[in-house]
Design a protein around this motif. Structure first.
Motif, PDB file in Angstrom:
ATOM      1  N   LEU A 123     -28.586  31.406   6.699  1.00 19.57           N
ATOM      2  CA  LEU A 123     -27.521  31.469   7.695  1.00 19.57           C
ATOM      3  C   LEU A 123     -28.024  31.116   9.094  1.00 19.57           C
ATOM      4  CD1 LEU A 123     -25.680  34.742   6.594  1.00 19.57           C
ATOM      5  CD2 LEU A 123     -25.187  32.374   5.920  1.00 19.57           C
ATOM      6  N   ARG A 170     -24.609  40.745  11.247  1.00 28.89           N
ATOM      7  CA  ARG A 170     -24.030  39.531  10.655  1.00 28.89           C
ATOM      8  C   ARG A 170     -22.519  39.610  10.817  1.00 28.89           C
ATOM      9  NH1 ARG A 170     -21.955  38.016   5.706  1.00 28.89           N
ATOM     10  NH2 ARG A 170     -22.599  39.979   4.726  1.00 28.89           N
ATOM     11  N   SER A 227     -20.741  32.568   8.349  1.00 27.47           N
ATOM     12  CA  SER A 227     -21.212  33.760   9.045  1.00 27.47           C
ATOM     13  C   SER A 227     -22.579  33.492   9.641  1.00 27.47           C
ATOM     14  CB  SER A 227     -21.247  34.969   8.106  1.00 27.47           C
ATOM     15  OG  SER A 227     -22.183  34.785   7.062  1.00 27.47           O
ATOM     16  N   TRP A 228     -22.984  34.324  10.578  1.00 24.38           N
ATOM     17  CA  TRP A 228     -24.235  34.110  11.285  1.00 24.38           C
ATOM     18  C   TRP A 228     -24.781  35.456  11.767  1.00 24.38           C
ATOM     19  CZ3 TRP A 228     -19.406  32.597  12.832  1.00 24.38           C
ATOM     20  CH2 TRP A 228     -18.876  33.224  13.957  1.00 24.38           C
ATOM     21  N   TRP A 229     -26.060  35.462  12.130  1.00 22.97           N
ATOM     22  CA  TRP A 229     -26.745  36.651  12.624  1.00 22.97           C
ATOM     23  C   TRP A 229     -26.850  36.608  14.140  1.00 22.97           C
ATOM     24  CZ3 TRP A 229     -27.696  40.418   9.234  1.00 22.97           C
ATOM     25  CH2 TRP A 229     -27.862  40.098   7.881  1.00 22.97           C
ATOM     26  N   PHE A 272     -28.483  31.682  13.163  1.00 24.42           N
ATOM     27  CA  PHE A 272     -28.703  32.860  13.999  1.00 24.42           C
ATOM     28  C   PHE A 272     -28.727  32.427  15.454  1.00 24.42           C
ATOM     29  CE2 PHE A 272     -32.783  31.485  12.178  1.00 24.42           C
ATOM     30  CZ  PHE A 272     -33.542  31.206  13.298  1.00 24.42           C
TER      31      PHE A 272
END
Length: 219
Positions: free
Chosen positions: A158, A48, A58-60, A160
């Motif tokens: 979140l 992340r 934020s992102w994966w 991805f």
């Protein structure tokens, strides 16, 4: 990554790092190798992270990064896995590439294009990844490493990337069929796409029938 690149500055300078070059269209570009790392209960290891210019978002994404000059895709994937997750594997542990895609996104106030190849690898369940190899720059933009099942990935709020990641992992859990899956070009912009009912964000983008140029990505 010591010099900021802003409007009116020399396009040869950037805060992204020396592995990013300016393409003929003026967009920052690099080739990258990534690893879809699965454990034996079907979870995928993800990172992340966030943009220093957008700390609230934020992102994966999968472990991986840029391919250094003179480095093969396999060597880059193994190096990134070792540096980002503290996991040392051998070339024979990688399968693929199983997926390719091009990601276009904004990062540190620059438009970037990253042509990516994804390899598949497996480790036993219970393997704890390590952040010990993160550089100071990575510690500023990376937040955590976590094993996630595809059900957990789809359920969490979140973004991805790739947006088809959960579907891709599901298709690989029981083994790779030998077909390289080309996801085309995705715009990794949280403002332009929304999650569909399948939990895959921006599903319309991933149905692009044209794979990236094999010569450009080295596939």
């Amino acid at each position: 990554m010591t010099e900021e690149h802003g409007a009116g500055s020399d396009p040869g300078t950037t805060s992204l790092g020396p592995d990013w070059s300016v393409g003929p269209d003026g967009v920052r570009h690099r080739r990258a190798a990534r690893v879809i790392l699965l454990d034996d209960v079907g979870r995928v290891l993800l990172v992340r992270g966030h943009d220093s210019d957008q700390p609230e978002r934020s992102w994966w994404f999968t472990v991986g990064g840029g391919i250094d000059p003179g480095e093969s895709e396999v060597d880059a994937a193994l190096r990134e896995l070792r540096e980002e997750a503290g996991i040392a594997l051998a070339p024979d542990d990688l399968v693929g590439p199983v997926v390719t895609r091009a990601g276009i996104f904004e990062f540190v106030a620059e438009t970037c294009r990253q042509d990516e190849v994804f390899f598949l690898a497996r480790v036993p369940a219970g393997h704890e990844p390590s952040r010990a190899g993160w550089t100071e720059i990575e510690r500023n933009v990376l937040d955590e490493l976590r094993w996630l099942s595809t059900a957990e990935l789809r359920a969490q709020p979140l973004e991805f990337f790739p947006t088809a990641l959960a579907d891709v992992v599901d298709s690989l859990v029981d083994g790779w069929d030998g077909t390289v899956r080309h996801l085309g070009t995705e715009h990794d912009d949280g403002d332009e796409h929304e999650r569909g009912t399948s939990g895959v964000r921006g599903a319309g983008d991933i149905r692009c029938p044209e794979p990236p140029d094999p010569e450009e990505i080295g596939a």
